[in-house]
Design an enzyme around this catalytic site. Sequence first.
Site, PDB file in Angstrom:
ATOM      1  N   SER A 143       1.212  -1.187  -0.018  1.00 11.41           N
ATOM      2  CA  SER A 143       0.109   0.392  -0.243  1.00 11.41           C
ATOM      3  C   SER A 143       0.935   1.549   0.054  1.00 11.41           C
ATOM      4  O   SER A 143       2.433   1.266   0.579  1.00 11.41           O
ATOM      5  CB  SER A 143      -1.181  -0.271   1.289  1.00 11.41           C
ATOM      6  OG  SER A 143      -1.129   0.942   1.571  1.00 11.41           O
ATOM      7  N   TYR A 156      -0.612  -0.180  10.169  1.00 10.39           N
ATOM      8  CA  TYR A 156      -0.379  -0.776   9.062  1.00 10.39           C
ATOM      9  C   TYR A 156       0.790  -0.524   7.646  1.00 10.39           C
ATOM     10  O   TYR A 156       1.256  -1.479   7.497  1.00 10.39           O
ATOM     11  CB  TYR A 156      -1.681   0.022   8.355  1.00 10.39           C
ATOM     12  CG  TYR A 156      -2.234  -1.022   7.114  1.00 10.39           C
ATOM     13  CD1 TYR A 156      -2.954  -2.194   7.014  1.00 10.39           C
ATOM     14  CD2 TYR A 156      -2.504   0.261   5.673  1.00 10.39           C
ATOM     15  CE1 TYR A 156      -3.072  -2.305   5.822  1.00 10.39           C
ATOM     16  CE2 TYR A 156      -2.696  -0.110   5.027  1.00 10.39           C
ATOM     17  CZ  TYR A 156      -3.432  -1.180   4.436  1.00 10.39           C
ATOM     18  OH  TYR A 156      -3.225  -1.558   2.991  1.00 10.39           O
ATOM     19  N   LYS A 160       3.110  -2.648   5.868  1.00  9.90           N
ATOM     20  CA  LYS A 160       3.431  -3.014   4.217  1.00  9.90           C
ATOM     21  C   LYS A 160       4.693  -3.071   4.240  1.00  9.90           C
ATOM     22  O   LYS A 160       4.988  -3.278   2.996  1.00  9.90           O
ATOM     23  CB  LYS A 160       2.529  -2.010   3.806  1.00  9.90           C
ATOM     24  CG  LYS A 160       0.914  -2.018   3.987  1.00  9.90           C
ATOM     25  CD  LYS A 160       0.410  -3.511   3.704  1.00  9.90           C
ATOM     26  CE  LYS A 160      -0.883  -3.824   3.743  1.00  9.90           C
ATOM     27  NZ  LYS A 160      -1.202  -5.399   2.554  1.00  9.90           N
TER      28      LYS A 160
HETATM   29  N1  LIG Z   1      -9.319  -0.899  -0.605  1.00  3.63           N
HETATM   30  C1  LIG Z   1      -8.161  -0.484  -0.698  1.00  3.63           C
HETATM   31  O1  LIG Z   1      -8.262   1.049  -0.044  1.00  3.63           O
HETATM   32  C2  LIG Z   1      -6.615  -0.814  -0.423  1.00  3.63           C
HETATM   33  C3  LIG Z   1      -5.570   0.367  -0.605  1.00  3.63           C
HETATM   34  C4  LIG Z   1      -4.089   0.028  -0.450  1.00  3.63           C
HETATM   35  C5  LIG Z   1      -3.954  -1.131  -0.607  1.00  3.63           C
HETATM   36  N2  LIG Z   1      -4.833  -2.367   0.301  1.00  3.63           N
HETATM   37  C6  LIG Z   1      -4.313  -4.034  -0.069  1.00  3.63           C
HETATM   38  O2  LIG Z   1      -5.124  -5.098  -1.039  1.00  3.63           O
HETATM   39  C7  LIG Z   1      -5.445  -6.106  -0.577  1.00  3.63           C
HETATM   40  C8  LIG Z   1      -6.708  -6.192  -0.407  1.00  3.63           C
HETATM   41  O3  LIG Z   1      -7.582  -5.306   0.100  1.00  3.63           O
HETATM   42  P1  LIG Z   1      -9.315  -5.683  -0.050  1.00  3.63           P
HETATM   43  O4  LIG Z   1      -9.733  -4.091   0.246  1.00  3.63           O
HETATM   44  O5  LIG Z   1      -9.261  -6.226  -1.571  1.00  3.63           O
HETATM   45  O6  LIG Z   1      -9.631  -6.006   1.193  1.00  3.63           O
HETATM   46  P2  LIG Z   1     -11.054  -6.585   2.195  1.00  3.63           P
HETATM   47  O7  LIG Z   1     -12.276  -6.401   1.344  1.00  3.63           O
HETATM   48  O8  LIG Z   1     -10.940  -5.644   3.606  1.00  3.63           O
HETATM   49  O9  LIG Z   1     -10.467  -8.226   1.286  1.00  3.63           O
HETATM   50  C9  LIG Z   1      -9.521  -8.692   2.916  1.00  3.63           C
HETATM   51  C10 LIG Z   1      -9.771 -10.660   2.241  1.00  3.63           C
HETATM   52  O10 LIG Z   1      -8.723 -11.128   3.502  1.00  3.63           O
HETATM   53  C11 LIG Z   1      -9.416 -11.895   3.986  1.00  3.63           C
HETATM   54  N3  LIG Z   1      -8.725 -11.683   5.614  1.00  3.63           N
HETATM   55  C12 LIG Z   1      -8.299 -10.980   6.251  1.00  3.63           C
HETATM   56  N4  LIG Z   1      -7.505 -11.153   7.441  1.00  3.63           N
HETATM   57  C13 LIG Z   1      -7.275 -12.411   7.325  1.00  3.63           C
HETATM   58  C14 LIG Z   1      -6.933 -12.971   7.786  1.00  3.63           C
HETATM   59  N5  LIG Z   1      -6.138 -13.738   8.714  1.00  3.63           N
HETATM   60  N6  LIG Z   1      -6.607 -14.691   7.158  1.00  3.63           N
HETATM   61  C15 LIG Z   1      -6.824 -14.960   5.674  1.00  3.63           C
HETATM   62  N7  LIG Z   1      -7.549 -14.632   5.063  1.00  3.63           N
HETATM   63  C16 LIG Z   1      -7.857 -12.778   6.109  1.00  3.63           C
HETATM   64  C17 LIG Z   1     -11.097 -10.911   4.314  1.00  3.63           C
HETATM   65  O11 LIG Z   1     -12.238 -12.211   4.484  1.00  3.63           O
HETATM   66  P3  LIG Z   1     -12.280 -13.099   5.925  1.00  3.63           P
HETATM   67  O12 LIG Z   1     -12.570 -12.262   6.976  1.00  3.63           O
HETATM   68  O13 LIG Z   1     -13.063 -13.978   5.562  1.00  3.63           O
HETATM   69  O14 LIG Z   1     -11.014 -13.717   6.911  1.00  3.63           O
HETATM   70  C18 LIG Z   1     -10.780 -11.170   2.951  1.00  3.63           C
HETATM   71  O15 LIG Z   1     -11.354 -11.948   2.119  1.00  3.63           O
HETATM   72  C19 LIG Z   1      -4.880  -6.372   0.955  1.00  3.63           C
HETATM   73  O16 LIG Z   1      -3.506  -6.557   1.410  1.00  3.63           O
HETATM   74  C20 LIG Z   1      -4.436  -4.047   1.669  1.00  3.63           C
HETATM   75  O17 LIG Z   1      -4.103  -4.027   2.746  1.00  3.63           O
HETATM   76  C21 LIG Z   1      -5.880  -2.085  -0.282  1.00  3.63           C
END
Ligand SMILES: NC(=O)c1ccc[n+]([C@@H]2O[C@H](COP(=O)([O-])OP(=O)(O)OC[C@H]3O[C@@H](n4cnc5c(N)ncnc54)[C@H](OP(=O)(O)O)[C@@H]3O)[C@@H](O)[C@H]2O)c1
Length: 251
Positions: A143, A156, A160
Amino acid sequence: MNFDLKDKTALVTGGSRGIGLEIARSLLNEGAKVILCSRKEQGLDTAAAILENPKNLTTIPVHIGKADDVDALFATIEEKFTHLDILINNVGMNLITPGIADLDPGLWQKIIDTNLSGTFLVSRKAALMMRTQGYGKIVSLSSIAGRKATPGMGIYGIAKAGIEMMTKVLAAELALFNVQVNALAPAMVKTEFSKDFWSNKELLDHVTSTIPMGRIAEIDDIVKPVLFLASDGSSYITGQTLVVDGGATAI
Ligand SMILES: NC(=O)c1ccc[n+]([C@@H]2O[C@H](COP(=O)([O-])OP(=O)(O)OC[C@H]3O[C@@H](n4cnc5c(N)ncnc54)[C@H](OP(=O)(O)O)[C@@H]3O)[C@@H](O)[C@H]2O)c1
């Protein structure tokens, strides 16, 4: 776009929703066999019901911060698939935190366990398989919070930043085994994860004003670069973090 991933085996962590789910969809559409894991079985069932090509999909409930869960996941992968071509380290969680001086160590541990130690536990097992087979692609979601101190998201961001250094270290260690290791650093992406920010018009306007392209990312803006890094189109790229932020960190 054709990334030609036919018959590759790919593990996507945290794939029950958001970016991980759409990465899984694209991998399946490119012909890969996909193993999808996240903590809650119900989320995985919902994902399986909406993804095309379910015959190439395997879902496994796993908490990536728990070593026993990760060991069991890889025992299943070794038994059922015998090899692993692609790992997408997609799990990420964020909790708004006070500054370091006021932070409870338990909260620090929780955020580091899932984001950084979890990525280590999964990468370690994948690296062992990929090193033996002489082929592999590891792509981790970082991120821009890992590059720029962001109030309320400090721990966080530290996790990262650790993932980006883990990417470099693993890339160097695995380079001679034909395993490429890269990361991708998005700014805000429209998912549940960041909904509190983008659903607030004032906050969204502020964030958008810092992005030269004038909008936050849609999931598809992230999925295509991830697939590029997971494909043989990136075979001479390793140890890098691709920043996908609409130009936010260019100014
Ligand atoms: N969205 C943004 O603005 C953004 C920006 C920069 C970077 N990112 C990065 O992109 C990635 C995906 O983000 P997203 O926005 O798609 O997140 P999200 O919608 O919150 O989805 C997170 C996923 O991870 C699973 N998860 C969470 N904790 C877990 C654990 N301990 N073990 C196994 N599974 C786990 C969740 O399912 P369960 O709850 O069932 O476990 C879900 O499937 C992340 O690494 C995030 O840091 C996101």
